[in-house]
Write an enzyme that holds these catalytic residues in place. Structure first.
Site, mmCIF file in Angstrom:
data_model
loop_
_atom_site.group_PDB
_atom_site.id
_atom_site.type_symbol
_atom_site.label_atom_id
_atom_site.label_comp_id
_atom_site.label_asym_id
_atom_site.label_seq_id
_atom_site.Cartn_x
_atom_site.Cartn_y
_atom_site.Cartn_z
ATOM 1 N N GLU A 17 10.474 -5.109 4.538
ATOM 2 C CA GLU A 17 10.545 -5.623 4.329
ATOM 3 C C GLU A 17 10.077 -6.576 3.192
ATOM 4 O O GLU A 17 11.099 -6.846 2.003
ATOM 5 C CB GLU A 17 9.451 -6.844 5.300
ATOM 6 N N HIS A 62 -5.914 -33.602 17.519
ATOM 7 C CA HIS A 62 -4.035 -34.134 17.735
ATOM 8 C C HIS A 62 -3.224 -33.739 17.890
ATOM 9 O O HIS A 62 -2.054 -33.920 18.557
ATOM 10 C CB HIS A 62 -3.179 -35.283 17.100
ATOM 11 N N LYS A 74 9.318 -0.970 14.866
ATOM 12 C CA LYS A 74 9.348 -1.020 13.074
ATOM 13 C C LYS A 74 10.439 0.088 13.645
ATOM 14 O O LYS A 74 12.355 0.405 12.756
ATOM 15 C CB LYS A 74 8.963 -0.319 12.198
ATOM 16 N N LYS A 113 0.921 -1.331 -0.157
ATOM 17 C CA LYS A 113 0.046 0.150 0.018
ATOM 18 C C LYS A 113 0.817 1.422 -0.254
ATOM 19 O O LYS A 113 0.464 2.055 -0.989
ATOM 20 C CB LYS A 113 -0.995 -0.070 1.000
ATOM 21 N N GLY A 130 -4.853 -2.056 5.009
ATOM 22 C CA GLY A 130 -4.297 -3.115 4.876
ATOM 23 C C GLY A 130 -4.767 -4.664 4.542
ATOM 24 O O GLY A 130 -4.850 -5.583 3.642
ATOM 25 N N ARG A 131 -5.219 -4.617 5.924
ATOM 26 C CA ARG A 131 -6.029 -6.024 6.385
ATOM 27 C C ARG A 131 -7.066 -6.779 5.890
ATOM 28 O O ARG A 131 -7.661 -7.320 6.240
ATOM 29 C CB ARG A 131 -6.275 -6.181 8.304
ATOM 30 N N GLU A 183 -4.935 -6.830 14.533
ATOM 31 C CA GLU A 183 -4.906 -5.327 14.265
ATOM 32 C C GLU A 183 -6.068 -4.403 14.203
ATOM 33 O O GLU A 183 -5.258 -2.981 14.646
ATOM 34 C CB GLU A 183 -4.059 -5.821 13.260
HETATM 35 O O1 F6P Z 1 2.280 -4.448 10.076
HETATM 36 C C1 F6P Z 1 1.554 -3.149 9.907
HETATM 37 C C2 F6P Z 1 1.053 -3.295 8.132
HETATM 38 O O2 F6P Z 1 1.005 -1.580 8.258
HETATM 39 C C3 F6P Z 1 0.644 -3.311 7.946
HETATM 40 O O3 F6P Z 1 -1.158 -2.637 8.440
HETATM 41 C C4 F6P Z 1 -0.220 -3.482 6.303
HETATM 42 O O4 F6P Z 1 -1.026 -4.585 5.642
HETATM 43 C C5 F6P Z 1 1.371 -4.166 6.047
HETATM 44 O O5 F6P Z 1 2.206 -3.359 7.482
HETATM 45 C C6 F6P Z 1 1.536 -3.869 5.083
HETATM 46 O O6 F6P Z 1 1.690 -2.752 4.454
HETATM 47 P P1 F6P Z 1 2.390 -1.940 2.989
HETATM 48 O O7 F6P Z 1 0.872 -2.723 2.282
HETATM 49 O O8 F6P Z 1 1.912 -0.264 2.992
HETATM 50 O O9 F6P Z 1 3.489 -2.763 2.712
#
Ligand code: F6P
Length: 558
Positions: free
Chosen positions: A228, A402, A522, A222, A285-286, A371
């Site tokens: 990452e 199990h 972060k 987003k 995002g979620r 979240e």
């Molecule tokens: O974990 C925090 C967060 O902002 C989530 O809400 C989101 O889904 C994820 O990081 C990834 O964010 P982006 O889509 O901006 O890379």
């Protein structure tokens, strides 16, 4: 308005809890023979539209049996009164109207617009967002068709056969969960992989055995600033360029597309913004996998199936928006959750899908729920006066049986469970499906009714074992039973949980749409990164534990 815990409706529930806390489900069922039929809801399915004229498989509704909960008709009435007191109806309407109900980020919350029918009008800042949603869906469909037809070619002219989604959190969990869930509907001759973790092992495995000439990366973020995702995307670019010859500026463009709200950062990375699929800041995002974040899923299952999934979402949106709370499936799930979280003091919710294709569903729900509702201040910044979001966890049945069901049946904790099952198997294989579903039905029966000391003794069990083999029961469950796991049903299931989370957030008066809790870690990580590369002896100014850990890491890496 006073905090919800100071309202007459909350106090009425407290008093009711005192009456009900020691009642056993055995007695509730015995006193009311119709209970198992009455405390149920069915949301009708509807036939989804398809782009092609072909006839879709018959779709049926989702059936919820909530009778095996420690509730009575009065509990439902009192919980519904609480929902009215909390202004749930206004909050639902405000969301669908596009009001900025994400107060801490001053944003609308409009995942429902992602599946609104063409022609619907949902305004944000005076502009109808629905045409833009459908324009992006069309662009996605065109791209997906080209990849599926083999006409999207890479640097060497070879068609793309491997699609690797790079993203994390909502930009990974949704598409990867849904891809697993709908594998049966996917193109088996194409390879789909998902890389999220900054741990290089994840990237290593995601590209293992793939030919760069046939590989396309979908960088999903987003913000397009997530550490990452950008780190993995840079590694992907290096891997690609190292694996091809005669590379130039255009090479990256042929092997990378982006899904983002941030065109400037996408361009900076070297991805042609023509190959960027847009979404908007009013999609959390979620809550985003039915937006362009679902691009890799759409390539896998095709635009028609993706459309069926959106129709499933839409059917629940309509149900949620228009149905009285007493008959409203997501609302009831939310209210029952509040009953356990805030009155019984339950800390967790186990989600137990009896379908291997839903193996990632609990992980997906962890972000969706935790979240969203892992908040301890209300929308005005005041400390909340009740327990908020549950810890969500789970595994597919029967594996969980199990592993951890021992604790669910006989441990000291109260663990409400959602069981999810399907009438038809994806693949009929001998009597596997009857065995699977017998286990689901048996578990909810055993959890509710247990096995009395007398029944154990009557079996001739040695006296010393009797206490160990007596099941107290009275352990609450919901059973969600659908006909078949299809794109449509998956859309319904996800929307049910989205709106359940919404319901709970509205009653707790928290902002379910921000996620400030991820920020501190972060920023501290960003501070520590350069420190890991300094001399072993160079000064550190963290606490003594963190200092010692960093020093040890440096020493062993030196
Ligand atoms: O974990 C925090 C967060 O902002 C989530 O809400 C989101 O889904 C994820 O990081 C990834 O964010 P982006 O889509 O901006 O890379």
């Amino acid at each position: 308005m006073p905090p919800i815990t100071q309202t007459p409706e909350w106090h009425a529930l407290e008093a009711h809890f005192e009456e009900l806390r020691d009642q056993h489900l055995r007695d509730l069922f015995a006193a009311d023979p119709e209970r198992g039929q009455r405390l149920t809801i069915e949301v009708a399915g509807s036939v989804p539209e398809r782009r092609t004229g072909s006839v879709p498989e018959r779709q049926t509704g989702i059936y919820l049996d909530y009778s095996k909960n420690r509730i009575t008709d009065e509990t439902v009435e009192l919980l519904v009164a609480l929902a009215h007191r909390a202004g749930l109806r206004d909050r639902i309407d405000a969301m669908f109207r596009g009001e900025k109900i994400n107060v801490t980020e001053n944003r609308a919350v409009l995942h429902v617009a992602l599946r609104a029918p063409e022609g619907a009008v949902i305004d944000v800042d005076g502009e109808n967002v629905v045409p833009a949603v459908h324009a992006v869906l069309l662009k996605m469909a065109d791209f997906a068709d080209r990849v599926r037809a083999g006409s999207w070619t890479g640097h060497t002219g070879a068609p793309v056969r491997n699609v690797v989604n790079i993203g994390i959190g909502g930009s990974d969990l949704g598409p990867s969960m849904a891809y697993e869930a709908l594998r049966d509907f996917s193109r088996r001759d194409l390879t789909f992989r998902f890389v999220s973790n900054i741990d290089g092992n994840d990237f290593w495995e995601a590209v293992h055995g793939l030919d760069p000439a046939e590989t396309l990366f979908v960088v999903s973020s987003k913000t397009f600033t997530t550490l990452e995702t950008l780190t993995n995307a840079r590694s992907a670019r290096e891997w690609l360029l190292a694996g091809l010859t005669d590379v130039d500026e255009s090479t990256v463009a042929k092997h990378f597309v982006a899904v983002s709200t941030n065109a400037a950062e996408v361009a900076k990375f070297g991805i042609d913004t023509e190959n960027m699929f847009e979404f908007w800041d009013w999609v959390g995002g979620r809550y985003s996998y039915d937006s362009a974040i679902g691009l890799s899923l759409m390539v896998a299952i095709g635009p028609d199936r993706f459309g069926e999934m959106l129709a499933g979402f839409r059917s629940i949106d309509e149900h949620f928006r228009t149905t009285a709370f007493e008959e409203n499936l997501p609302v009831l799930l939310g209210l029952i959750g509040i009953w356990y979280d805030d009155f019984f003091g339950a800390e967790t919710l186990a989600v137990l899908p009896y379908n291997q294709y839903l193996a990632r569903f609990p992980a997906y729900l962890q972000q969706l729920d935790m979240e969203s509702n892992g908040k301890s201040v209300d929308r005005d910044g005041h400390p909340v006066t009740m327990s908020t979001g549950p810890i969500v966890w789970g595994q597919p049945g029967t594996n969980g049986q199990h592993a951890f069901y021992q604790l669910v049946h006989l441990g000291t904790k109260l663990i409400p469970c959602d069981f999810i099952g399907f009438v038809h198997a994806n693949h009929e294989l001998g009597d596997h499906h009857d065995l699977l579903m017998a286990n689901l039905f048996a578990q909810t029966e055993a959890l509710a009714f247990g096995k009395t000391r007398e029944a154990v003794e009557a079996e001739g069990v040695p006296a010393f074992q009797v206490p160990h083999r007596t099941f107290p029961g009275n352990r609450p469950t919901n059973t969600i039973l659908a006909e078949r796991l299809t794109p449509f049903t998956l859309g319904q299931l996800v929307a049910i949980y989205e709106h359940k989370v919404f319901t709970q957030g509205a009653i707790w008066n928290i902002d379910s749409f921000d996620q400030w809790g991820v920020e501190l870690g972060k920023s501290l990580a960003n501070r520590i990164v350069p420190q890991l590369q300094l001399e072993v002896s160079s000064a550190l100014d963290h606490d003594s534990s963190t200092n010692a850990l960093i020093r040890r890491y440096r020493r062993l890496r030196a």
